[in-house]
Design a protein around this motif. Structure first.
Motif, PDB file in Angstrom:
ATOM      1  N   LEU A  89       8.694 -12.643  63.376  1.00  0.00           N
ATOM      2  CA  LEU A  89       8.863 -11.229  63.712  1.00  0.00           C
ATOM      3  C   LEU A  89       7.522 -10.529  63.958  1.00  0.00           C
ATOM      4  O   LEU A  89       7.466  -9.309  64.055  1.00  0.00           O
ATOM      5  N   ASP A  90       6.451 -11.314  64.021  1.00  0.00           N
ATOM      6  CA  ASP A  90       5.086 -10.802  64.238  1.00  0.00           C
ATOM      7  C   ASP A  90       4.627  -9.844  63.149  1.00  0.00           C
ATOM      8  O   ASP A  90       3.879  -8.900  63.414  1.00  0.00           O
ATOM      9  N   LEU A  91       5.067 -10.078  61.936  1.00  0.00           N
ATOM     10  CA  LEU A  91       4.584  -9.304  60.794  1.00  0.00           C
ATOM     11  C   LEU A  91       3.350 -10.015  60.229  1.00  0.00           C
ATOM     12  O   LEU A  91       3.370 -11.232  60.073  1.00  0.00           O
ATOM     13  N   PRO A  92       2.295  -9.288  59.918  1.00  0.00           N
ATOM     14  CA  PRO A  92       1.064  -9.930  59.429  1.00  0.00           C
ATOM     15  C   PRO A  92       1.129 -10.303  57.944  1.00  0.00           C
ATOM     16  O   PRO A  92       0.375  -9.812  57.113  1.00  0.00           O
ATOM     17  N   PHE A  93       2.086 -11.169  57.614  1.00  0.00           N
ATOM     18  CA  PHE A  93       2.254 -11.663  56.250  1.00  0.00           C
ATOM     19  C   PHE A  93       2.420 -13.166  56.347  1.00  0.00           C
ATOM     20  O   PHE A  93       3.258 -13.663  57.099  1.00  0.00           O
ATOM     21  N   HIS A  94       1.608 -13.902  55.569  1.00  0.00           N
ATOM     22  CA  HIS A  94       1.656 -15.355  55.674  1.00  0.00           C
ATOM     23  C   HIS A  94       1.451 -16.003  54.308  1.00  0.00           C
ATOM     24  O   HIS A  94       0.598 -15.573  53.530  1.00  0.00           O
ATOM     25  N   VAL A  95       2.240 -17.046  54.044  1.00  0.00           N
ATOM     26  CA  VAL A  95       2.119 -17.831  52.822  1.00  0.00           C
ATOM     27  C   VAL A  95       1.757 -19.256  53.237  1.00  0.00           C
ATOM     28  O   VAL A  95       2.467 -19.867  54.032  1.00  0.00           O
ATOM     29  N   ASP A  96       0.648 -19.762  52.698  1.00  0.00           N
ATOM     30  CA  ASP A  96       0.158 -21.103  53.038  1.00  0.00           C
ATOM     31  C   ASP A  96       0.752 -22.149  52.111  1.00  0.00           C
ATOM     32  O   ASP A  96       0.199 -22.421  51.049  1.00  0.00           O
ATOM     33  N   GLY A  97       1.870 -22.719  52.476  1.00  0.00           N
ATOM     34  CA  GLY A  97       2.394 -23.858  51.755  1.00  0.00           C
ATOM     35  C   GLY A  97       3.328 -23.524  50.609  1.00  0.00           C
ATOM     36  O   GLY A  97       3.514 -22.378  50.203  1.00  0.00           O
ATOM     37  N   PHE A  98       3.920 -24.606  50.079  1.00  0.00           N
ATOM     38  CA  PHE A  98       4.933 -24.467  49.033  1.00  0.00           C
ATOM     39  C   PHE A  98       4.368 -23.906  47.738  1.00  0.00           C
ATOM     40  O   PHE A  98       4.990 -23.046  47.108  1.00  0.00           O
TER      41      PHE A  98
END
Length: 128
Positions: A89-98
């Motif tokens: 959704l092009d939201l600037p939120f990211h989680v790197d991995g489990f």
């Protein structure tokens, strides 16, 4: 009113998780970050609303065998899925991995429960 309060509590909890390594909230200014937190909180709520009952039903045996600890894995996977959907959704939120998602979901659960308990206690009429 209760839904709005729940969203605000989730926003605060997700914001706290951004202090963890592997969880990023980017944006140009405070307003865009707050709007992103709002969108991610609503998205996380929708993911939990739709998929968590399915996961609990399908993983019932694992919940029993692990005395409920499998729920932590499910919460982590749902948090990770929320990050993926936020990216779509092009939201600037990211989680790197489990593992980042696992610890983030754990923090969201703890903080949300604590804040909800505080709000409930404050809103409860005092008995003498």
């Amino acid at each position: 009113m209760a839904l709005l309060l729940h969203i605000l509590i989730t926003m605060a909890a997700v914001w706290i998780t951004t202090a963890l390594p592997g969880i990023e909230l980017s944006g140009q200014d405070t307003t865009s970050k707050v709007l992103t937190l709002l969108a991610v909180s609503v998205l996380f709520g929708l993911v939990n609303l739709v998929l968590k009952p399915i996961a609990k039903t399908l993983g019932c045996l694992l919940y029993v065998l692990t005395l409920g600890l499998f729920g932590l894995v499910v919460n982590g996977l749902l948090f990770w899925l929320t990050s993926y959907l936020a990216g779509e959704l092009d939201l600037p939120f990211h989680v790197d991995g489990f593992w980042a998602a696992f610890w983030g979901a754990l923090i969201v659960s703890i903080v949300s429960s604590a804040l909800a308990g505080i709000v409930r206690r404050v809103a409860q009429p005092q008995e003498d």
